[in-house]
Design a protein around this motif. Sequence first.
Motif, mmCIF file in Angstrom:
data_model
loop_
_atom_site.group_PDB
_atom_site.id
_atom_site.type_symbol
_atom_site.label_atom_id
_atom_site.label_comp_id
_atom_site.label_asym_id
_atom_site.label_seq_id
_atom_site.Cartn_x
_atom_site.Cartn_y
_atom_site.Cartn_z
ATOM 1 N N PHE A 189 -0.970 8.895 -9.665
ATOM 2 C CA PHE A 189 -1.744 9.360 -8.583
ATOM 3 C C PHE A 189 -0.947 9.494 -7.322
ATOM 4 O O PHE A 189 -1.353 10.893 -6.848
ATOM 5 N N MET A 190 -0.308 8.683 -7.001
ATOM 6 C CA MET A 190 0.356 8.879 -5.745
ATOM 7 C C MET A 190 1.467 9.884 -6.057
ATOM 8 O O MET A 190 1.818 10.660 -4.895
ATOM 9 N N LYS A 191 2.170 10.173 -6.878
ATOM 10 C CA LYS A 191 3.120 11.199 -7.236
ATOM 11 C C LYS A 191 2.252 12.741 -6.804
ATOM 12 O O LYS A 191 2.821 13.645 -6.544
ATOM 13 N N GLU A 192 0.889 12.808 -7.233
ATOM 14 C CA GLU A 192 0.250 13.832 -6.690
ATOM 15 C C GLU A 192 -0.136 13.963 -5.462
ATOM 16 O O GLU A 192 -0.446 15.005 -4.826
ATOM 17 N N GLU A 193 -0.637 12.932 -4.889
ATOM 18 C CA GLU A 193 -0.745 13.025 -3.495
ATOM 19 C C GLU A 193 0.143 12.773 -2.213
ATOM 20 O O GLU A 193 -0.109 13.150 -1.150
ATOM 21 N N THR A 194 1.355 12.402 -2.558
ATOM 22 C CA THR A 194 2.492 12.678 -1.499
ATOM 23 C C THR A 194 3.772 13.212 -2.363
ATOM 24 O O THR A 194 3.612 13.433 -3.513
ATOM 25 N N ALA A 195 4.768 13.322 -1.574
ATOM 26 C CA ALA A 195 6.126 13.907 -2.075
ATOM 27 C C ALA A 195 6.619 12.725 -3.074
ATOM 28 O O ALA A 195 6.262 11.419 -2.958
ATOM 29 N N PRO A 196 6.893 13.173 -4.343
ATOM 30 C CA PRO A 196 7.214 12.187 -5.487
ATOM 31 C C PRO A 196 8.284 11.114 -5.022
ATOM 32 O O PRO A 196 8.096 10.014 -5.574
ATOM 33 N N TYR A 197 9.041 11.437 -3.813
ATOM 34 C CA TYR A 197 9.918 10.289 -3.871
ATOM 35 C C TYR A 197 9.317 9.067 -2.879
ATOM 36 O O TYR A 197 9.855 8.004 -2.641
ATOM 37 N N LYS A 198 8.157 9.336 -2.451
ATOM 38 C CA LYS A 198 7.307 8.401 -1.542
ATOM 39 C C LYS A 198 6.411 7.431 -2.546
ATOM 40 O O LYS A 198 5.962 6.549 -2.154
ATOM 41 N N TYR A 199 6.302 7.727 -3.555
ATOM 42 C CA TYR A 199 5.610 7.049 -4.338
ATOM 43 C C TYR A 199 5.865 5.299 -4.743
ATOM 44 O O TYR A 199 7.166 5.138 -4.670
ATOM 45 N N PRO A 200 5.048 4.661 -4.925
ATOM 46 C CA PRO A 200 5.337 3.153 -4.844
ATOM 47 C C PRO A 200 5.813 2.654 -6.179
ATOM 48 O O PRO A 200 5.160 2.712 -7.230
ATOM 49 N N ARG A 201 7.318 2.498 -6.351
ATOM 50 C CA ARG A 201 7.928 2.076 -7.647
ATOM 51 C C ARG A 201 7.672 0.894 -7.873
ATOM 52 O O ARG A 201 7.760 0.227 -9.139
ATOM 53 N N ARG A 202 7.214 -0.016 -6.944
ATOM 54 C CA ARG A 202 6.774 -1.446 -7.147
ATOM 55 C C ARG A 202 5.605 -1.714 -6.536
ATOM 56 O O ARG A 202 5.238 -1.311 -5.250
ATOM 57 N N ILE A 203 4.511 -2.240 -7.341
ATOM 58 C CA ILE A 203 2.991 -2.506 -6.883
ATOM 59 C C ILE A 203 2.974 -4.085 -7.346
ATOM 60 O O ILE A 203 3.219 -4.389 -8.174
ATOM 61 N N GLU A 204 2.320 -4.523 -6.128
ATOM 62 C CA GLU A 204 1.865 -6.203 -6.468
ATOM 63 C C GLU A 204 0.361 -6.097 -5.963
ATOM 64 O O GLU A 204 0.127 -5.678 -4.825
ATOM 65 N N PHE A 205 -0.537 -6.641 -6.666
ATOM 66 C CA PHE A 205 -2.013 -6.895 -6.391
ATOM 67 C C PHE A 205 -2.218 -8.344 -5.983
ATOM 68 O O PHE A 205 -1.489 -9.390 -6.295
ATOM 69 N N THR A 206 -2.916 -8.310 -4.872
ATOM 70 C CA THR A 206 -2.837 -9.499 -4.076
ATOM 71 C C THR A 206 -4.278 -9.707 -3.579
ATOM 72 O O THR A 206 -5.226 -8.693 -3.472
#
Length: 571
Positions: free
Chosen positions: A529-546
């Motif tokens: 989803f993020m690769k479509e919403e922002t420039a591809p280099y900005k997407y979060p390569r790491r995600i942590e749910f908290t």
Amino acid sequence: MVIEPTTSTVPTESTGEADWVIPETETITKTITDHAREFGDRVAVRFRDESGSERERTYADLRDDMHRFANGLEELGVERDDRVMHLFPHHPDAFAIQLGALATGALLVPCSAMLQTKDIEFRATDCGATTVVVHKSLTDMVEPVLSATPIERVIVLNGDESDYENKSQGENEDDDENDTHWTTFRVVLDGQSTAYDGPDIDAEDPMSINYTSGTTGKPKPVLHKHRWLSCFNRVNAPHWWNIDEETDFEDELLWATTGTGWAKWFWSPVGVGLTTGATQLIYDGEFEPETFLEILETEGVTKLCAVPTQYRMLANADLNAYDVQIRDALSAGEPLNREPIERIEDAWGVTPRDGYGQTETVALVTNYPGIDVKPGSMGKPTPGVGTTIIDIDEDEEVGAGEIGEIAVPVDSPAIFDGYYQKPHLDERKLSREFYRTGDLARRDEDGYFFFEGRADDIIISSGYRIGPFEVEDALVSHDAVAEAAVVGSPHEERGSVVKAYVILAENYDGTADEGETDLADLESKLQTFMKEETAPYKYPRRIEFTDELPKTSSGKIRRVELRQQEQERHG
């Protein structure tokens, strides 16, 4: 309005030049006296509490109570340049307390009820406060630290005098608080004259010590002179609140939801509401969307200033069920996301307008009346202030599309007067051409600013500079995400990668029952989803749910803690 013919010029990026000057004799206490003489029967404050009871104070009432409290403070021994802390919720006597202290020449030190006892101790000790005015419900925050601070007198708001007689006398010879005098606000006012012959105070005299929220470290004591409030009259009033010489206050009711302990209280209720002579609402009660909407409707509020969190919650309520008469909706504290802007615009026909500034400043960037609002934008530099964006390392303006630091010329009257008794901080922040805010932004081709986070929050990944807010803004537009914070996470090859801490929306918990096989699957979907919403280099390569994010007492995300956590894990 207190707008005078002007002679000095301050350059501004957005309009070339703007003329404004503050007369030496102009202070908020003199302004209130003038208002009382000119239109003393006008309601200054309409107070309402959770029970629905209301109380009004006119400008003549404010003048009289200001003078009575100033006389009472002098009788207690408060002198010019003393520091008077205050700690109380929304209250009908809030202005009388602040104005009365200022009339004596003392400096106000506002504190929020959201602070901890250790925060009260730090502030009182750091600035040398000798007096504190505290609501009876908050005395437990003050009493434990009295022996460790310079505080000599405690004035209890809404207190019963009989409850504090023994405290002043000391219950035994070993009592550490023997030297602390306790009394109540009503006792201080009792029998005092409504005439006051106090010291001559002018615009260049010190007025307040407002502590920063401590987003990046220990809170800093921001010193403002009395002209700060006059600056709000000339900047925030016309260029944010849409108030000028032609405003008919008989047809306006202002409501700023900010607490009394924040700089934002000076930005709006005092700096705009009182200086212009408006009528404003103060509500003492917890925020509930439906309650606030009912108040907007029944009280007839025409100008609302709230924080983004409140707007987001309001936008999720049934806005069309209430007959709201809002003509101006203002937002401050952090950028407001696109979704609530669109929902409020559809329901009320009003576009919320962001305003950006700091404890140290007036409104530096606003969506001021007359310009189109770009969703996600902070607006344009406020006329007359000189706000710009400079290189993170050099005092040079950056080009359109480049991320830099929001800055203001150090000779602009729109910024503070140094940090109280902290010359090393003054040297660091005010010794060069610009005061650097520490906040990052980029400017588009039309001159609109877009917030990109704190300077310390900038993420450099494979040579790209990435601001966290754009990534966070895109993340929270996904149905699964309630809140997000983005920081740089150390990476062996890229230097850093974008790491997102995500709080899931109520209906998403990563289980098959909720439509997701597991959190790993949701993580992958969010990245796509993020690769479509922002420039591809900005997407979060790491995600942590908290379940929660570290925040300051004012609700701002402390990304510094998340960065430290990432450094410990991957550094």
